[in-house]
Design a protein around this motif. Sequence first.
Motif, PDB file in Angstrom:
ATOM      1  N   LEU A 102       0.817  -1.215   0.000  1.00 27.45           N
ATOM      2  CA  LEU A 102       0.000   0.000   0.000  1.00 27.45           C
ATOM      3  C   LEU A 102       0.851   1.266   0.000  1.00 27.45           C
ATOM      4  O   LEU A 102       0.411   2.311  -0.489  1.00 27.45           O
ATOM      5  CB  LEU A 102      -0.958   0.017   1.192  1.00 27.45           C
ATOM      6  CG  LEU A 102      -2.120  -0.969   1.132  1.00 27.45           C
ATOM      7  CD1 LEU A 102      -3.000  -0.827   2.366  1.00 27.45           C
ATOM      8  CD2 LEU A 102      -2.947  -0.785  -0.139  1.00 27.45           C
ATOM      9  N   GLU A 103       2.071   1.182   0.534  1.00 26.39           N
ATOM     10  CA  GLU A 103       2.957   2.358   0.535  1.00 26.39           C
ATOM     11  C   GLU A 103       3.182   2.889  -0.875  1.00 26.39           C
ATOM     12  O   GLU A 103       3.375   4.087  -1.059  1.00 26.39           O
ATOM     13  CB  GLU A 103       4.314   2.004   1.159  1.00 26.39           C
ATOM     14  CG  GLU A 103       4.288   1.835   2.649  1.00 26.39           C
ATOM     15  CD  GLU A 103       5.667   1.461   3.187  1.00 26.39           C
ATOM     16  OE1 GLU A 103       6.691   1.722   2.521  1.00 26.39           O
ATOM     17  OE2 GLU A 103       5.699   0.888   4.295  1.00 26.39           O
ATOM     18  N   ALA A 104       3.140   2.006  -1.850  1.00 25.59           N
ATOM     19  CA  ALA A 104       3.387   2.413  -3.233  1.00 25.59           C
ATOM     20  C   ALA A 104       2.167   3.048  -3.896  1.00 25.59           C
ATOM     21  O   ALA A 104       2.304   3.692  -4.939  1.00 25.59           O
ATOM     22  CB  ALA A 104       3.846   1.199  -4.054  1.00 25.59           C
ATOM     23  N   VAL A 105       0.961   2.858  -3.297  1.00 29.88           N
ATOM     24  CA  VAL A 105      -0.241   3.347  -3.981  1.00 29.88           C
ATOM     25  C   VAL A 105      -1.055   4.356  -3.181  1.00 29.88           C
ATOM     26  O   VAL A 105      -1.930   5.020  -3.752  1.00 29.88           O
ATOM     27  CB  VAL A 105      -1.158   2.166  -4.405  1.00 29.88           C
ATOM     28  CG1 VAL A 105      -0.446   1.262  -5.396  1.00 29.88           C
ATOM     29  CG2 VAL A 105      -1.664   1.376  -3.223  1.00 29.88           C
ATOM     30  N   LEU A 106      -0.800   4.474  -1.882  1.00 27.70           N
ATOM     31  CA  LEU A 106      -1.568   5.414  -1.055  1.00 27.70           C
ATOM     32  C   LEU A 106      -0.641   6.292  -0.233  1.00 27.70           C
ATOM     33  O   LEU A 106       0.441   5.856   0.163  1.00 27.70           O
ATOM     34  CB  LEU A 106      -2.475   4.655  -0.066  1.00 27.70           C
ATOM     35  CG  LEU A 106      -3.643   3.846  -0.593  1.00 27.70           C
ATOM     36  CD1 LEU A 106      -4.380   3.181   0.564  1.00 27.70           C
ATOM     37  CD2 LEU A 106      -4.602   4.704  -1.390  1.00 27.70           C
ATOM     38  N   PRO A 107      -1.097   7.503   0.065  1.00 25.50           N
ATOM     39  CA  PRO A 107      -0.319   8.327   1.003  1.00 25.50           C
ATOM     40  C   PRO A 107      -0.407   7.693   2.404  1.00 25.50           C
ATOM     41  O   PRO A 107      -1.369   6.992   2.726  1.00 25.50           O
ATOM     42  CB  PRO A 107      -1.010   9.688   0.960  1.00 25.50           C
ATOM     43  CG  PRO A 107      -2.332   9.460   0.344  1.00 25.50           C
ATOM     44  CD  PRO A 107      -2.262   8.208  -0.454  1.00 25.50           C
ATOM     45  N   TYR A 108       0.581   7.969   3.225  1.00 18.83           N
ATOM     46  CA  TYR A 108       0.618   7.384   4.572  1.00 18.83           C
ATOM     47  C   TYR A 108      -0.611   7.757   5.389  1.00 18.83           C
ATOM     48  O   TYR A 108      -1.090   6.961   6.205  1.00 18.83           O
ATOM     49  CB  TYR A 108       1.898   7.789   5.298  1.00 18.83           C
ATOM     50  CG  TYR A 108       3.133   7.157   4.692  1.00 18.83           C
ATOM     51  CD1 TYR A 108       3.402   5.811   4.874  1.00 18.83           C
ATOM     52  CD2 TYR A 108       4.008   7.910   3.931  1.00 18.83           C
ATOM     53  CE1 TYR A 108       4.524   5.214   4.309  1.00 18.83           C
ATOM     54  CE2 TYR A 108       5.134   7.333   3.358  1.00 18.83           C
ATOM     55  CZ  TYR A 108       5.389   5.982   3.556  1.00 18.83           C
ATOM     56  OH  TYR A 108       6.498   5.406   2.989  1.00 18.83           O
ATOM     57  N   SER A 109      -1.137   8.943   5.168  1.00 15.85           N
ATOM     58  CA  SER A 109      -2.326   9.370   5.916  1.00 15.85           C
ATOM     59  C   SER A 109      -3.508   8.438   5.636  1.00 15.85           C
ATOM     60  O   SER A 109      -4.266   8.093   6.543  1.00 15.85           O
ATOM     61  CB  SER A 109      -2.689  10.814   5.579  1.00 15.85           C
ATOM     62  OG  SER A 109      -2.929  10.949   4.196  1.00 15.85           O
ATOM     63  N   LYS A 110      -3.659   7.991   4.396  1.00 16.76           N
ATOM     64  CA  LYS A 110      -4.759   7.085   4.065  1.00 16.76           C
ATOM     65  C   LYS A 110      -4.489   5.673   4.585  1.00 16.76           C
ATOM     66  O   LYS A 110      -5.428   4.956   4.936  1.00 16.76           O
ATOM     67  CB  LYS A 110      -5.041   7.093   2.566  1.00 16.76           C
ATOM     68  CG  LYS A 110      -5.715   8.382   2.129  1.00 16.76           C
ATOM     69  CD  LYS A 110      -6.275   8.311   0.737  1.00 16.76           C
ATOM     70  CE  LYS A 110      -6.958   9.638   0.405  1.00 16.76           C
ATOM     71  NZ  LYS A 110      -7.590   9.621  -0.905  1.00 16.76           N
ATOM     72  N   ILE A 111      -3.242   5.286   4.645  1.00 14.79           N
ATOM     73  CA  ILE A 111      -2.910   3.976   5.228  1.00 14.79           C
ATOM     74  C   ILE A 111      -3.291   3.980   6.704  1.00 14.79           C
ATOM     75  O   ILE A 111      -3.872   3.009   7.220  1.00 14.79           O
ATOM     76  CB  ILE A 111      -1.420   3.629   5.026  1.00 14.79           C
ATOM     77  CG1 ILE A 111      -1.116   3.431   3.533  1.00 14.79           C
ATOM     78  CG2 ILE A 111      -1.057   2.369   5.829  1.00 14.79           C
ATOM     79  CD1 ILE A 111       0.355   3.261   3.212  1.00 14.79           C
TER      80      ILE A 111
END
Length: 152
Positions: A113-122
């Motif tokens: 997920l780090e590759a597709v979402l900003p950390y805030s959304k994770i």
Amino acid sequence: MKKLITLYILCLFVPVLQAQESKHEKIKALKVAFITEKLALTTEEAESFWPIYNSYDDTMHKLKYEEMGKIKRTLKETPLESLSETRAKKMYQEWLSLENHMCSNRRNMLTQLEAVLPYSKIMMLQRAEWEFHRKLIDQLRNEKRKGKERKK
């Protein structure tokens, strides 16, 4: 005669299994809607996010309910005083292995997920999962209470 009995038993259990599967599918659909709303994913993010998350979720379901379920059933069915140390050690090692596999699966999903979402959304995903589970547990408790009230 054995075939007839086997067929009869299968006919009894198929509706139960289908009900359980449809219940899981309903919960999964509610979870997808809840996470979608909470994360406010863009179209591009959603296209990348859902295959990763669904793969993770399917693996976790299998590990928790199928594999871990075997251990739980064995513990429930085995009187504790008859559980040998050898058998307990084997079950413990299986349990520990499953716990490690679940952690590894979660870590792998988060790394992807780090590759597709900003950390805030994770991080919002983590919160959304907590909130969804809390709501689900609350709903199940309310249904159980209502069931008890109807019996009175």
